[in-house]
Design a protein around this motif. Structure first.
Motif, PDB file in Angstrom:
ATOM      1  N   UNK A  67       0.816  -1.211   0.000  1.00  0.00           N
ATOM      2  CA  UNK A  67       0.000   0.000   0.000  1.00  0.00           C
ATOM      3  C   UNK A  67       0.852   1.266   0.000  1.00  0.00           C
ATOM      4  N   UNK A  68       2.055   1.179   0.561  1.00  0.00           N
ATOM      5  CA  UNK A  68       2.935   2.347   0.560  1.00  0.00           C
ATOM      6  C   UNK A  68       3.294   2.763  -0.863  1.00  0.00           C
ATOM      7  N   UNK A  73      -4.770   3.127  -4.964  1.00  0.00           N
ATOM      8  CA  UNK A  73      -5.576   1.910  -4.980  1.00  0.00           C
ATOM      9  C   UNK A  73      -6.082   1.577  -3.583  1.00  0.00           C
ATOM     10  N   UNK A  74      -5.205   1.683  -2.577  1.00  0.00           N
ATOM     11  CA  UNK A  74      -5.610   1.411  -1.195  1.00  0.00           C
ATOM     12  C   UNK A  74      -6.736   2.338  -0.762  1.00  0.00           C
ATOM     13  N   UNK A  75      -6.633   3.613  -1.107  1.00  0.00           N
ATOM     14  CA  UNK A  75      -7.672   4.565  -0.716  1.00  0.00           C
ATOM     15  C   UNK A  75      -8.965   4.335  -1.500  1.00  0.00           C
ATOM     16  N   UNK A 123       0.528   4.407   8.602  1.00  0.00           N
ATOM     17  CA  UNK A 123       0.782   3.785   7.314  1.00  0.00           C
ATOM     18  C   UNK A 123      -0.325   4.173   6.342  1.00  0.00           C
ATOM     19  N   UNK A 124      -0.058   3.989   5.061  1.00  0.00           N
ATOM     20  CA  UNK A 124      -1.082   4.241   4.045  1.00  0.00           C
ATOM     21  C   UNK A 124      -2.300   3.351   4.290  1.00  0.00           C
ATOM     22  N   UNK A 254      13.082  -5.153   9.203  1.00  0.00           N
ATOM     23  CA  UNK A 254      12.531  -3.903   8.661  1.00  0.00           C
ATOM     24  C   UNK A 254      11.475  -4.148   7.593  1.00  0.00           C
ATOM     25  N   UNK A 255      10.411  -3.366   7.662  1.00  0.00           N
ATOM     26  CA  UNK A 255       9.321  -3.446   6.694  1.00  0.00           C
ATOM     27  C   UNK A 255       8.961  -2.040   6.236  1.00  0.00           C
ATOM     28  N   UNK A 256       8.420  -1.927   5.047  1.00  0.00           N
ATOM     29  CA  UNK A 256       8.171  -0.609   4.460  1.00  0.00           C
ATOM     30  C   UNK A 256       7.142   0.176   5.266  1.00  0.00           C
ATOM     31  N   UNK A 257       6.080  -0.484   5.693  1.00  0.00           N
ATOM     32  CA  UNK A 257       5.030   0.182   6.463  1.00  0.00           C
ATOM     33  C   UNK A 257       5.257  -0.032   7.954  1.00  0.00           C
TER      34      UNK A 257
END
Length: 298
Positions: A67-68, A73-75, A123-124, A254-257
């Motif tokens: 989603x980041x 699309x997520x929104x 997060x997004x 580590x993760x993006x969100x």
């Protein structure tokens, strides 16, 4: 009978909702090609054709890290589509039952999160789910918003299944030990939803609101994984993992969100308002594991 539109009927929660809602009305379970939440502008026409009395919406964009990179699309799925469903429900006096997430909180609170705690999504994904909630509340429709955390079910992929797969193929395993919450069975989420839908059919004057639904207590991903692996070992599964998983800090993975460090949800409001009892996270995990274990036996 009530006409119940169920989105995401092939998902983890949707699979259980098909069972739980079957006695409450005629189920409409459209395929994505018929009801695509990523195309919110097409939804009202489909709703006009089906004329549901109840809309149950477990469908969501849940790829938290992806989603980041795909915020639009997520929104569209989590916020704009939710707004369309709510606005249609308000115009037609339909009930909307919608699922949301612990990710609307920043995770920095020491205790369990209450429904009236300030939302600060990090997060997004969390932000999109929060906007969806706000749109539903602003629409004025009759609604239940059920926030939950760490969902696991018999159908689909989830943390429990991942741990079982890795424990059978690896001799070592590391799991994050500084993120806390409670694993919640998809079957529990479906049963609570069916209970609320049933109440609304008997008496439409229900306390429609936002409620937290999760297994009771607090655990870490590491403790959760350790219990799952212990249950598998006791049940005779052939595990490559000799001992328990190794605890690690989230900073080592580590993760993006950003994930909430504390996802524990206070469910007293739901239990008090509707006189419901929710299982402990340990009992929930044992029950789900037993179902998975039974399913693999000849």
């Amino acid at each position: 009978m009530a006409r119940i539109l169920l989105t995401g009927s092939t998902g983890q929660v949707g699979f259980e909702l098909r069972r739980a809602l079957a006695l409450h009305g005629e189920l409409i379970c459209p395929q994505r090609s018929q009801f695509d939440l990523s195309q919110p502008q097409t939804l009202a026409a489909a709703l006009d054709a089906w004329q549901p009395d109840i809309i149950v919406n477990p469908a969501a964009y849940t790829a938290v890290d992806k989603a980041e990179d795909e915020p639009q699309l997520a929104h569209a799925i989590n916020a704009t589509a939710a707004a369309v469903l709510a606005q249609w429900a308000a115009r037609h006096d339909a009930l909307l039952l919608h699922y949301s997430t612990d990710y609307v909180f920043d995770g920095d609170k020491d205790g369990a999160w209450r429904e009236d705690d300030a939302a600060r999504p990090q997060s997004v994904y969390g932000h999109s789910k929060w906007l969806g909630e706000e749109a539903i509340r602003a629409s004025g429709c009759r609604h239940f918003i059920l926030r939950t955390s760490w969902v696991a079910g018999v159908y689909g992929q989830n943390f429990m299944k991942t741990m079982l797969r890795l424990a059978t193929s690896r001799d070592s395993l590391s799991v994050v030990a500084d993120q806390f919450g409670a694993p919640t069975p998809a079957s529990l989420l479906a049963d609570v939803a069916a209970n609320l839908v049933g109440r609304s059919r008997i008496n439409p004057a229900q306390p429609y609101d936002t409620y937290h639904v999760a297994a009771q207590g607090r655990t870490s991903w590491h403790e959760y994984a350790s219990l799952v692996i212990t249950l598998a070992r006791d049940a005779g599964w052939a595990l490559a993992l000799a001992g328990s998983p190794q605890p690690i800090a989230s900073s080592a993975y580590p993760q993006k969100a950003k994930r909430p460090a504390n996802s524990q949800l206070d469910c007293d409001k739901l239990m008090t308002t509707f006189d419901l009892q929710l299982p402990t996270w340990q009992d929930a995990v044992r029950q789900l594991f037993q179902t998975l274990d039974n399913a693999r036996k000849p």
